[in-house]
Write a protein that holds these residues in place. Structure first.
Motif, PDB file in Angstrom:
ATOM      1  N   ILE A  36       2.252  -6.312   0.746  1.00  0.00           N
ATOM      2  CA  ILE A  36       2.836  -4.860   0.081  1.00  0.00           C
ATOM      3  C   ILE A  36       2.813  -4.057   0.932  1.00  0.00           C
ATOM      4  CG2 ILE A  36       2.855  -5.143  -2.391  1.00  0.00           C
ATOM      5  CD1 ILE A  36      -0.241  -4.595  -1.860  1.00  0.00           C
ATOM      6  N   PRO A  37       3.659  -3.242   1.128  1.00  0.00           N
ATOM      7  CA  PRO A  37       3.631  -2.119   1.984  1.00  0.00           C
ATOM      8  C   PRO A  37       2.214  -1.672   2.522  1.00  0.00           C
ATOM      9  CG  PRO A  37       5.708  -1.859   0.971  1.00  0.00           C
ATOM     10  CD  PRO A  37       4.553  -2.201   0.143  1.00  0.00           C
ATOM     11  N   THR A  38       2.157  -0.829   3.406  1.00  0.00           N
ATOM     12  CA  THR A  38       1.462  -0.069   3.836  1.00  0.00           C
ATOM     13  C   THR A  38       0.954   1.449   3.483  1.00  0.00           C
ATOM     14  OG1 THR A  38       1.950   0.943   5.895  1.00  0.00           O
ATOM     15  CG2 THR A  38       0.445  -1.640   5.818  1.00  0.00           C
ATOM     16  N   GLY A  39       0.130   1.632   2.687  1.00  0.00           N
ATOM     17  CA  GLY A  39      -0.257   2.911   2.495  1.00  0.00           C
ATOM     18  C   GLY A  39      -1.631   3.690   1.518  1.00  0.00           C
ATOM     19  N   TRP A  40      -1.685   4.612   0.701  1.00  0.00           N
ATOM     20  CA  TRP A  40      -2.566   4.399  -0.450  1.00  0.00           C
ATOM     21  C   TRP A  40      -1.671   3.873  -1.390  1.00  0.00           C
ATOM     22  CZ3 TRP A  40      -7.419   5.079  -1.202  1.00  0.00           C
ATOM     23  CH2 TRP A  40      -8.030   4.747  -2.388  1.00  0.00           C
ATOM     24  N   ILE A  41      -2.797   3.814  -1.938  1.00  0.00           N
ATOM     25  CA  ILE A  41      -2.388   1.613  -3.913  1.00  0.00           C
ATOM     26  C   ILE A  41      -2.899   2.325  -4.937  1.00  0.00           C
ATOM     27  CG2 ILE A  41      -1.677  -0.102  -4.041  1.00  0.00           C
ATOM     28  CD1 ILE A  41      -1.874  -1.182  -1.412  1.00  0.00           C
ATOM     29  N   ASP A  42      -2.643   2.839  -5.600  1.00  0.00           N
ATOM     30  CA  ASP A  42      -3.107   3.302  -7.424  1.00  0.00           C
ATOM     31  C   ASP A  42      -2.643   1.904  -7.875  1.00  0.00           C
ATOM     32  OD1 ASP A  42      -4.710   5.834  -6.724  1.00  0.00           O
ATOM     33  OD2 ASP A  42      -2.139   6.120  -6.794  1.00  0.00           O
ATOM     34  N   TYR A  43      -3.803   1.262  -8.485  1.00  0.00           N
ATOM     35  CA  TYR A  43      -3.504  -0.108  -9.487  1.00  0.00           C
ATOM     36  C   TYR A  43      -3.569   0.230 -10.851  1.00  0.00           C
ATOM     37  CZ  TYR A  43      -7.660  -1.456  -9.129  1.00  0.00           C
ATOM     38  OH  TYR A  43      -9.948  -1.338  -9.187  1.00  0.00           O
ATOM     39  N   VAL A  44      -2.929  -0.322 -11.849  1.00  0.00           N
ATOM     40  CA  VAL A  44      -3.008  -0.644 -13.470  1.00  0.00           C
ATOM     41  C   VAL A  44      -3.240  -1.824 -13.529  1.00  0.00           C
ATOM     42  CG1 VAL A  44      -2.746   0.068 -15.954  1.00  0.00           C
ATOM     43  CG2 VAL A  44      -1.893   1.948 -13.676  1.00  0.00           C
ATOM     44  N   ALA A  45      -3.922  -2.173 -13.880  1.00  0.00           N
ATOM     45  CA  ALA A  45      -4.401  -3.695 -14.139  1.00  0.00           C
ATOM     46  C   ALA A  45      -5.157  -3.605 -15.851  1.00  0.00           C
ATOM     47  CB  ALA A  45      -5.399  -4.509 -13.348  1.00  0.00           C
ATOM     48  N   TRP A  46      -4.440  -4.384 -16.123  1.00  0.00           N
ATOM     49  CA  TRP A  46      -4.609  -5.423 -17.747  1.00  0.00           C
ATOM     50  C   TRP A  46      -4.705  -6.269 -17.905  1.00  0.00           C
ATOM     51  CZ3 TRP A  46       0.041  -2.486 -16.462  1.00  0.00           C
ATOM     52  CH2 TRP A  46      -0.014  -1.290 -17.239  1.00  0.00           C
ATOM     53  N   VAL A  47      -6.134  -6.871 -18.569  1.00  0.00           N
ATOM     54  CA  VAL A  47      -7.220  -7.693 -18.091  1.00  0.00           C
ATOM     55  C   VAL A  47      -7.302  -8.448 -19.843  1.00  0.00           C
ATOM     56  CG1 VAL A  47      -9.209  -9.027 -16.968  1.00  0.00           C
ATOM     57  CG2 VAL A  47      -7.812  -6.675 -16.112  1.00  0.00           C
ATOM     58  N   GLY A  48      -7.242  -9.258 -20.142  1.00  0.00           N
ATOM     59  CA  GLY A  48      -7.018  -9.304 -21.328  1.00  0.00           C
ATOM     60  C   GLY A  48      -6.926  -8.483 -22.788  1.00  0.00           C
ATOM     61  N   GLY A  49      -5.810  -7.287 -21.709  1.00  0.00           N
ATOM     62  CA  GLY A  49      -5.404  -6.667 -23.230  1.00  0.00           C
ATOM     63  C   GLY A  49      -6.513  -5.301 -22.626  1.00  0.00           C
ATOM     64  N   ILE A  50      -7.402  -5.289 -21.719  1.00  0.00           N
ATOM     65  CA  ILE A  50      -8.028  -4.161 -21.434  1.00  0.00           C
ATOM     66  C   ILE A  50      -7.367  -3.164 -20.031  1.00  0.00           C
ATOM     67  CG2 ILE A  50     -10.508  -3.515 -20.332  1.00  0.00           C
ATOM     68  CD1 ILE A  50     -11.347  -5.526 -22.095  1.00  0.00           C
ATOM     69  N   LYS A  51      -7.539  -2.390 -20.263  1.00  0.00           N
ATOM     70  CA  LYS A  51      -6.528  -1.428 -18.693  1.00  0.00           C
ATOM     71  C   LYS A  51      -8.040  -1.077 -17.478  1.00  0.00           C
ATOM     72  CE  LYS A  51      -4.237   2.463 -18.189  1.00  0.00           C
ATOM     73  NZ  LYS A  51      -3.185   3.547 -18.462  1.00  0.00           N
ATOM     74  N   PHE A  52      -8.068  -1.105 -16.668  1.00  0.00           N
ATOM     75  CA  PHE A  52      -8.251  -0.823 -15.863  1.00  0.00           C
ATOM     76  C   PHE A  52      -7.601  -0.160 -14.730  1.00  0.00           C
ATOM     77  CE2 PHE A  52     -10.215  -4.485 -17.361  1.00  0.00           C
ATOM     78  CZ  PHE A  52     -12.028  -4.395 -17.064  1.00  0.00           C
ATOM     79  N   THR A  53      -7.968   0.690 -13.987  1.00  0.00           N
ATOM     80  CA  THR A  53      -7.901   1.550 -12.913  1.00  0.00           C
ATOM     81  C   THR A  53      -8.424   1.749 -11.765  1.00  0.00           C
ATOM     82  OG1 THR A  53      -8.869   3.714 -13.628  1.00  0.00           O
ATOM     83  CG2 THR A  53      -6.244   3.279 -14.489  1.00  0.00           C
ATOM     84  N   GLY A  54      -7.768   2.140 -10.400  1.00  0.00           N
ATOM     85  CA  GLY A  54      -7.968   2.419  -9.305  1.00  0.00           C
ATOM     86  C   GLY A  54      -7.193   2.771  -8.075  1.00  0.00           C
ATOM     87  N   GLY A  55      -7.442   2.200  -6.762  1.00  0.00           N
ATOM     88  CA  GLY A  55      -6.709   2.696  -5.879  1.00  0.00           C
ATOM     89  C   GLY A  55      -7.211   2.500  -4.221  1.00  0.00           C
ATOM     90  N   PHE A  56      -7.189   1.996  -3.716  1.00  0.00           N
ATOM     91  CA  PHE A  56      -7.750   1.427  -1.848  1.00  0.00           C
ATOM     92  C   PHE A  56      -6.172   1.342  -1.016  1.00  0.00           C
ATOM     93  CE2 PHE A  56      -5.035  -2.250  -3.872  1.00  0.00           C
ATOM     94  CZ  PHE A  56      -5.193  -2.525  -2.849  1.00  0.00           C
ATOM     95  N   LYS A  57      -6.852   2.299  -0.076  1.00  0.00           N
ATOM     96  CA  LYS A  57      -6.021   2.696   1.111  1.00  0.00           C
ATOM     97  C   LYS A  57      -5.411   1.080   2.117  1.00  0.00           C
ATOM     98  CE  LYS A  57      -3.834   5.061   4.262  1.00  0.00           C
ATOM     99  NZ  LYS A  57      -2.994   5.395   4.277  1.00  0.00           N
ATOM    100  N   LEU A  58      -4.490   0.532   1.976  1.00  0.00           N
ATOM    101  CA  LEU A  58      -4.083  -0.632   3.167  1.00  0.00           C
ATOM    102  C   LEU A  58      -3.256  -0.851   4.330  1.00  0.00           C
ATOM    103  CD1 LEU A  58      -3.889  -3.639   2.606  1.00  0.00           C
ATOM    104  CD2 LEU A  58      -1.233  -3.438   1.720  1.00  0.00           C
ATOM    105  N   HIS A  59      -3.876  -0.773   5.378  1.00  0.00           N
ATOM    106  CA  HIS A  59      -3.901  -0.788   6.239  1.00  0.00           C
ATOM    107  C   HIS A  59      -3.083  -1.408   7.060  1.00  0.00           C
ATOM    108  CE1 HIS A  59      -6.408   2.778   7.020  1.00  0.00           C
ATOM    109  NE2 HIS A  59      -7.250   1.796   6.633  1.00  0.00           N
ATOM    110  N   GLU A  60      -1.955  -1.338   7.990  1.00  0.00           N
ATOM    111  CA  GLU A  60      -0.943  -2.414   8.666  1.00  0.00           C
ATOM    112  C   GLU A  60      -2.090  -3.766   8.797  1.00  0.00           C
ATOM    113  OE1 GLU A  60       2.274  -2.336  11.995  1.00  0.00           O
ATOM    114  OE2 GLU A  60       1.658  -0.403  10.851  1.00  0.00           O
TER     115      GLU A  60
END
Length: 76
Positions: A36-60
């Motif tokens: 995936i491209p570098t930059g700030w990444i916000d994520y939304v994940a569904w694990v067994g129907g439960i929603k989780f959110t977060g973010g991280f910086k991906l450097h080159e």
């Protein structure tokens, strides 16, 4: 890495330094490697129907592991 016995799905929302953005979405069965491209990444994940959110910086030339557990999502 899906460490649950259930379904996992993740949506990655990327904000690049040049002001553009992208969305990448994946089901996760076992483990998966994606580029995936570098930059700030916000994520939304569904694990067994439960929603989780977060973010991280991906450097080159960096690599992160996202691990899905039943009660949490860990980004290393």
């Amino acid at each position: 890495v899906n460490k649950t016995s259930g379904d996992v799905y993740i949506s990655l929302h990327i904000s690049r330094a040049d002001g553009t953005s992208a969305i990448y979405e994946y089901p996760v069965k076992g483990s998966a490697n994606v580029n995936i491209p570098t930059g700030w990444i916000d994520y939304v994940a569904w694990v067994g129907g439960i929603k989780f959110t977060g973010g991280f910086k991906l450097h080159e030339d960096a690599m992160h592991t996202i691990t899905f557990n039943k009660s949490k999502v860990v980004v290393d």
